[in-house]
Design a protein around this motif. Structure first.
Motif, mmCIF file in Angstrom:
data_model
loop_
_atom_site.group_PDB
_atom_site.id
_atom_site.type_symbol
_atom_site.label_atom_id
_atom_site.label_comp_id
_atom_site.label_asym_id
_atom_site.label_seq_id
_atom_site.Cartn_x
_atom_site.Cartn_y
_atom_site.Cartn_z
ATOM 1 N N SER A 25 -12.406 -16.320 13.372
ATOM 2 C CA SER A 25 -13.414 -17.057 14.143
ATOM 3 C C SER A 25 -14.539 -17.559 13.242
ATOM 4 N N GLU A 26 -14.959 -16.725 12.307
ATOM 5 C CA GLU A 26 -16.042 -17.126 11.401
ATOM 6 C C GLU A 26 -15.609 -18.283 10.501
ATOM 7 N N ILE A 27 -14.379 -18.208 10.017
ATOM 8 C CA ILE A 27 -13.871 -19.298 9.167
ATOM 9 C C ILE A 27 -13.783 -20.586 9.973
ATOM 10 N N SER A 28 -13.263 -20.486 11.199
ATOM 11 C CA SER A 28 -13.125 -21.662 12.062
ATOM 12 C C SER A 28 -14.475 -22.309 12.322
ATOM 13 N N ARG A 29 -15.478 -21.481 12.615
ATOM 14 C CA ARG A 29 -16.813 -22.015 12.913
ATOM 15 C C ARG A 29 -17.433 -22.675 11.679
ATOM 16 N N ARG A 30 -17.364 -22.002 10.526
ATOM 17 C CA ARG A 30 -17.996 -22.538 9.317
ATOM 18 C C ARG A 30 -17.266 -23.771 8.781
#
Length: 263
Positions: A25-30
């Motif tokens: 999720s963090e990778i997708s958001r960033r």
């Protein structure tokens, strides 16, 4: 750039900018990329060891370091070659070249010309079938047997001159000899009136990343000329390798040069 490659590069950029592993999720958001696309790209990146996943978080993988080292090596190796090759040419006035293996071909990436009127007709960027060259034999001799058979599935190999090895079986035997003695030699196998000797250039891990060659424009070099070429070849390959971080036992090189063995 295709969308899939774009997503992969964005993921690598995000992980490189982060001081700690990140969740999907963090990778997708960033990265500002949908989760489904990020998930597919991460699977491919993990399979290639460019990314690692542990306990649900992702970080850069060990292969990133390999690319980094290769990039630095490519920048350095030609500069190192030029400094070493100049010394060889000054001492024996023979043409010196460096090549790398690409599939069944070698590509020459650096060259230092002799001053003789008759000299090898070669150039940087030239591609030649590996089996017909001294540099090619050296680099092929470093390959695992499975890779050799993957490259050379057919028994017959193309002939560049009447002296070219055209049998896969004979090439394998020649490569075993090359690996045992630490250098390769050709007599008019790739080009008429050209004889070469070649030795591997190794990086800090001992991998053969290129091959150095000394080339003589002649049908058959005199024994003294041939021995001199071999002596300086082995010195040059050892010198370049040492500057790339490789430490080769001195007794192997000295033993080969002073043994008086035939090329």
């Amino acid at each position: 750039m295709t969308p899939a490659i774009h997503v992969a590069v964005r993921i690598l950029d995000v992980l490189a900018d982060s001081s700690q592993p990140l969740t999907l999720s963090e990778i997708s958001r960033r990265a500002e990329v949908p989760k489904a696309s990020v998930y597919r790209a991460l699977n491919s990146l993990c399979a290639e060891r460019l990314v690692e996943m542990e306990s649900g978080v992702y970080r850069l993988g060990p292969r990133v370091l390999e690319f980094s080292a290769a990039y630095s090596r490519q920048l350095d190796i030609v500069q190192i070659f030029q400094r070493v090759a100049v010394n060889i040419v000054q001492e024996i006035d023979e043409t010196v070249q460096m090549a790398q293996l690409e599939g069944k071909e070698v590509i020459f990436i650096a060259k230092a010309d002799c001053t003789k009127l008759i000299r090898p007709a070669t150039f940087v960027g030239r591609r030649v079938p590996a089996h017909a060259t001294a540099v090619g034999k050296v680099l092929l001799s470093e390959l695992p047997e499975s890779r050799f058979f993957q490259l050379y599935g057919e028994e017959q190999l193309p002939a560049l001159t009447p002296y070219t090895i055209t049998s896969r079986h004979e090439l394998r035997k020649e490569l075993l000899r090359v690996r045992e003695r630490g250098y390769a030699a050709t007599r008019q196998e790739g080009t008429r009136n050209l004889c070469c000797v070649s030795a591997p250039i190794r990086d800090g891990s001992g991998n053969a990343v290129a091959a150095l060659s000394v080339c003589m424009a002649t049908e058959e070099p005199e024994p003294e000329r041939r021995e001199q070429a071999l002596r300086y070849l082995l010195w040059g390959a050892k010198e370049i390798s040492a500057r790339l971080g490789w430490s080769e036992p001195a007794q192997r090189v000295l033993g080969t040069v002073t043994s008086g063995g035939k090329l």
